[in-house]
Design an enzyme around this catalytic site. Structure first.
Site, PDB file in Angstrom:
ATOM      1  N   SER A 191      -9.744   1.698   2.704  1.00 31.85           N
ATOM      2  CA  SER A 191      -9.007   3.000   2.295  1.00 31.85           C
ATOM      3  C   SER A 191      -7.821   1.341   1.575  1.00 31.85           C
ATOM      4  O   SER A 191      -7.265   2.032   0.499  1.00 31.85           O
ATOM      5  CB  SER A 191      -8.078   3.551   2.964  1.00 31.85           C
ATOM      6  OG  SER A 191      -7.747   3.292   3.708  1.00 31.85           O
ATOM      7  N   LYS A 247       0.702  -1.333  -0.129  1.00 35.90           N
ATOM      8  CA  LYS A 247       0.043  -0.240   0.035  1.00 35.90           C
ATOM      9  C   LYS A 247       0.764   1.087  -0.067  1.00 35.90           C
ATOM     10  O   LYS A 247       1.683   1.648   0.423  1.00 35.90           O
ATOM     11  CB  LYS A 247      -0.810   0.064   1.862  1.00 35.90           C
ATOM     12  CG  LYS A 247      -1.609   1.303   1.756  1.00 35.90           C
ATOM     13  CD  LYS A 247      -2.829   1.063   2.476  1.00 35.90           C
ATOM     14  CE  LYS A 247      -3.435   1.797   2.800  1.00 35.90           C
ATOM     15  NZ  LYS A 247      -4.847   1.638   3.829  1.00 35.90           N
ATOM     16  N   SER A 299     -10.374  -0.110   7.128  1.00 32.57           N
ATOM     17  CA  SER A 299      -9.426  -0.104   5.746  1.00 32.57           C
ATOM     18  C   SER A 299      -8.889  -1.363   5.289  1.00 32.57           C
ATOM     19  O   SER A 299      -8.525  -1.482   4.261  1.00 32.57           O
ATOM     20  CB  SER A 299      -8.802   0.880   5.862  1.00 32.57           C
ATOM     21  OG  SER A 299      -9.275   1.831   5.902  1.00 32.57           O
TER      22      SER A 299
END
Lengths: 513, 95
Positions: free
Chosen positions: A154, A79, A178
Site C-alpha cells: 500500500s 505516507k 506494504s
C-alpha cells in the site's frame, strides 16, 4: 553539477557540509522535480513546499555552525497514514477527507529533531489496505519506471516518490508487505522493522498486531540512517520494545561477508516468474562466492500465510475502523437527509403493514421494530459514504470471522496457525543469520489488471506476509531489471530485532553492483 | 462454509454499514471466494497448538503516575463534524 535530486542522503549531506550547495537549493530541486512529474506519477497528495523551505533555512544555519542533526539533507515525504501536526492525514479515504493532525507521530518528532525536511503527504491504498495503490481516493500512483504499471502498495506513493527522485527518503507502513513489495516494484530499498522496534504512536491503525513503520530510500545506508533515528523505545506505544538498538549505520559501512544465508525452497517454487527466479539465484551464488554460506531451510507453513493473514488482519481492521463513526472526526452524513430517509422508510413500512396479509405482516412489523435509531443510522450512513470498496470488504470479512459461531473456526484457527508460522522462523533462525527470498512473484503489472479478483490481488503479498505474521524484520533491495525493463527486488528476512543482519545482507547485494 | 445474503445483511448491521441490494450480492460473492480460500487452514490439525497473541515477548508495564498536558479542548474538537465550544454535537437521541 549532477541533478541534486539523484543524491542519496549521505551524498547530499557531504555537499551541504562542504558548502557546495545549500539546503534551500536541495528543497527547490525537489520542488521542481515534483512540479514536473507529480501530476503524472501521483505520488504526493498534499504538498507544503513553503514550510519545507522555511525548515530548510533554519537547518541551514545549524549546518553552518556545525550543530545540524544527523538527517540534515534528508528531504522526505510521509505516507498519508502517519500524523504530522498541522497537515492533513486522510489515509487516502473519503472518510478523513478534511482531517488535519493535531499532534506529531513519534517518528515525525524524532525525524524533526534530527533535522529532516518534510515536503508533503504520500499516496497509498485507503487505510493501507491494498497491494497496488489503486484503492485510493486520489487515484492510483504510477510507477516511475513505466507509468502504465502499478507502484505496488500500500505504500505506493512512498516508493514512487523515491524512485521518481521526488524525495531522497520516505516513510511507509508495512502490515503484510506494504513497504517491501512497492520498494521491489519501484526499484528502491525498503525496510520493515521488527514489530515493536519503531513506535506506532501516531500511525493510523489498520491491523495493530502487524503494523510497522519503516523507511524507503535509494541506498541501504540511507535506510539504516533513517531507521537509526526512528527506532527505539517509546512509552506512548504499549507494544514498543525496550531491546536496545544496534548501530545500524556502522554495520552498513563495514558489512560482514561471511554470513549464513537460509534458502527456503518454499519461496522459489510455483508462481514465481522464471526470470526473477534465475536472477535471484545468480545473486545468491555471487554472495556465496564472496564468502556467504548457503543453508537450506524449511518454512513448511508458508502456504498458509495468506489465509491466516486475511483472517487476523481483517478482524483487527474491523475493530480498529469502528472508531470512524462520524462523531468526533471524519465524514458525517447529512443529518436532515438521514432523518428524512428514516421517516420515509418508517412510513413506507407502516403503509405496507396496512395492506399486508397476516403472513407478510409479521415480517414487516419485525422490520419496523428493528428500524435503526437515528444515531445508529447516522453511524451507518457516515461509514457507508466514507469508506471505499476494499475497506468495506475487509471490514465485512473481519466482522464475519469475529462473529458468534465463526470465531473459533476462523479467528481462533488462524491464531494457532500464526504460531506454527512463527515457530518455522524461530527454528530456521537457529541455523542462519538471514533468509533470502523473492520480494514479489512478478514485476509491477498493468494498472487495472488485478482489481476484479481480490484473491488474485492478495497473492502479490505471498512472499512478504509471513514476516508480519511472525513479527520479524525484512528488507527489499533492488537487483537490477527484468527483460521487461522493470525493477526486480530481493528480500532478506531476519529474526526479531536483527535489523543489522538484514541491512548487512542488503548492503552486500548493493556492493555486487 | 458459504455466506448467505441474509448473513451478509446481518454482518453489515454489526459492522454499521448500509449496503444496497447490489452490494450485498457482490460482497457476498467476494466473501465466499475469500472464505473458500481460507478453508485451506483446515488441512492443519491445530488441536494442541496455543493461539499466538503476541509476536514479540514483552512484559506489560506500568507508567508513572504523573500529570501530563493532554490535548487541548480546541485541538480535540478541531476535526469534529459538529461541535460547540465544549462538546461534540450529535443528533437528538431522546424524544
Amino acid at each position: 553539477m549532477a541533478d541534486l535530486t539523484t543524491f542519496t542522503i549521505t551524498e547530499a549531506r557531504e555537499k551541504l557540509q562542504a558548502g557546495d550547495i545549500t539546503l534551500r537549493d536541495l528543497v527547490q530541486a525537489y520542488a521542481k522535480q515534483i512540479e514536473e512529474h507529480n501530476e503524472e506519477i501521483n505520488a504526493y497528495v498534499f504538498l507544503d513546499i513553503e514550510s519545507a523551505l522555511e525548515q530548510a533555512d533554519e537547518i541551514q544555519k545549524k549546518i553552518e555552525n556545525g550543530t545540524a542533526g544527523r538527517l540534515a539533507g534528508a528531504i522526505m515525504g510521509i505516507k498519508d497514514v502517519i500524523c504530522e501536526r498541522g497537515k492533513p492525514t486522510t489515509c487516502a479515504s473519503n472518510i478523513l477527507e478534511n482531517f488535519e493532525s493535531v499532534y506529531d507521530a513519534t517518528v515525525i518528532e524524532r525525524l524533526k529533531a534530527e533535522d529532516a525536511v518534510f515536503l508533503g503527504r504520500l499516496n497509498m491504498d485507503e487505510f493501507a489496505m491494498g497491494s497496488t495503490n489503486e484503492y485510493s481516493r486520489y487515484g492510483a500512483a504510477r510507477n516511475p519506471h513505466d507509468t502504465t504499471k502499478v507502484t505496488g502498495g500500500s505504500s505506493g506513493g512512498s516508493a514512487a516518490a523515491v524512485a521518481g527522485t521526488m524525495a531522497n527518503a520516505t516513510l511507509g507502513s508495512d502490515t503484510g508487505g506494504s513497504i517491501r513489495q512497492p520498494a521491489s516494484y519501484c526499484g528502491v530499498v525498503g525496510l520493515k522493522p521488527t514489530y515493536g522496534r519503531v513506535s506506532r504512536y501516531g500511525l493510523v491503525a489498520y491491523a495493530s498486531s502487524f503494523d510497522s513503520i519503516g523507511p524507503l530510500a535509494h541506498s541501504v545506508e540511507d535506510v539504516a540512517n533513517v531507521l537509526q533515528v526512528i527506532a527505539g523505545f517509546d512509552d506512548r506505544d504499549n507494544t514498543s520494545s525496550q531491546v536496545p538498538c544496534d548501530d545500524y549505520v556502522e554495520v552498513v559501512k563495514n558489512p560482514n561477508k561471511k554470513i549464513r544465508i537460509g534458502v527456503p525452497e518454499e519461496f522459489f517454487g510455483e508462481g514465481l516468474d522464471e526470470e526473477i527466479s534465475a536472477s535471484l539465484k545468480d545473486v545468491i551464488k555471487k554472495l556465496e562466492a564472496e564468502g556467504a554460506e548457503l543453508v537450506p531451510v524449511e518454512l513448511p507453513h508458508t502456504k498458509y500465510g495468506l489465509a491466516t493473514y486475511y483472517i487476523l488482519a481483517t478482524a483487527e481492521a474491523s475493530s480498529n475502523l469502528a472508531r470512524f463513526d462520524g462523531i468526533r472526526y471524519g465524514h458525517r452524513a447529512d443529518k436532515d437527509q438521514m432523518l428524512d430517509e428514516l421517516k420515509a422508510e418508517e412510513n413506507a413500512l407502516k403503509e405496507a403493514i396496512k395492506n399486508a396479509d397476516d403472513e407478510e405482516k409479521a415480517d414487516l412489523e419485525n422490520q419496523l421494530a428493528r428500524l435503526d435509531a437515528p444515531l445508529a443510522r447516522l453511524y451507518k450512513k457516515s461509514r457507508t459514504e466514507g469508506f471505499g470498496n476494499e475497506v468495506k470488504r475487509r471490514i465485512m470479512l473481519g466482522t464475519y470471522v469475529l462473529s458468534a459461531g465463526y470465531y473459533d473456526a476462523y479467528y481462533g484457527k488462524a491464531q494457532r496457525v500464526r504460531r506454527l508460522i512463527k515457530e518455522d522462523y524461530s527454528k530456521a533462525f537457529e541455523k542462519v543469520d538471514v533468509i533470502v527470498t523473492p520480494t514479489a512473484p512478478t514485476t509491477a503489472f498493468d494498472i487495472g489488471s488485478n482489481l476484479n479478483d481480490p484473491v488474485q490481488m492478495y497473492l502479490n503479498d505471498a512472499y512478504t506476509i509471513t514476516a508480519n505474521l511472525a513479527g520479524i524484520c525484512g528488507i527489499s533491495v533492488p537487483v537490477g531489471k527484468h527483460s521487461n525493463g522493470l525493477p526486480v527486488g530481493i528480500q532478506f528476512l531476519g529474526d526479531t530485532f536483527q535489523e543489522s543482519k538484514v541491512l548487512n545482507a542488503a548492503r552486500l547485494v548493493e556492493l555486487l553492483g | 462454509m458459504s455466506v448467505s445474503e441474509k448473513e451478509v445483511r446481518y454482518v453489515a448491521n454489526l459492522a454499521r454499514l448500509q449496503l444496497s441490494d447490489e452490494e450485498v450480492k457482490h460482497l457476498g460473492e467476494d466473501m465466499n471466494k475469500i472464505l473458500g480460500f481460507m478453508d485451506l487452514l483446515n488441512e492443519l490439525d491445530t488441536t494442541d497448538i496455543a493461539p499466538l497473541e503476541h509476536v514479540v515477548e514483552m512484559d506489560s508495564r506500568l507508567r508513572k503516575d504523573e500529570a501530563k498536558t493532554p490535548l487541548s479542548h480546541e485541538d480535540a474538537l478541531k476535526n469534529a463534524p459538529d461541535a460547540d465550544s465544549d462538546y461534540f454535537r450529535v443528533p437528538k437521541v431522546i424524544e
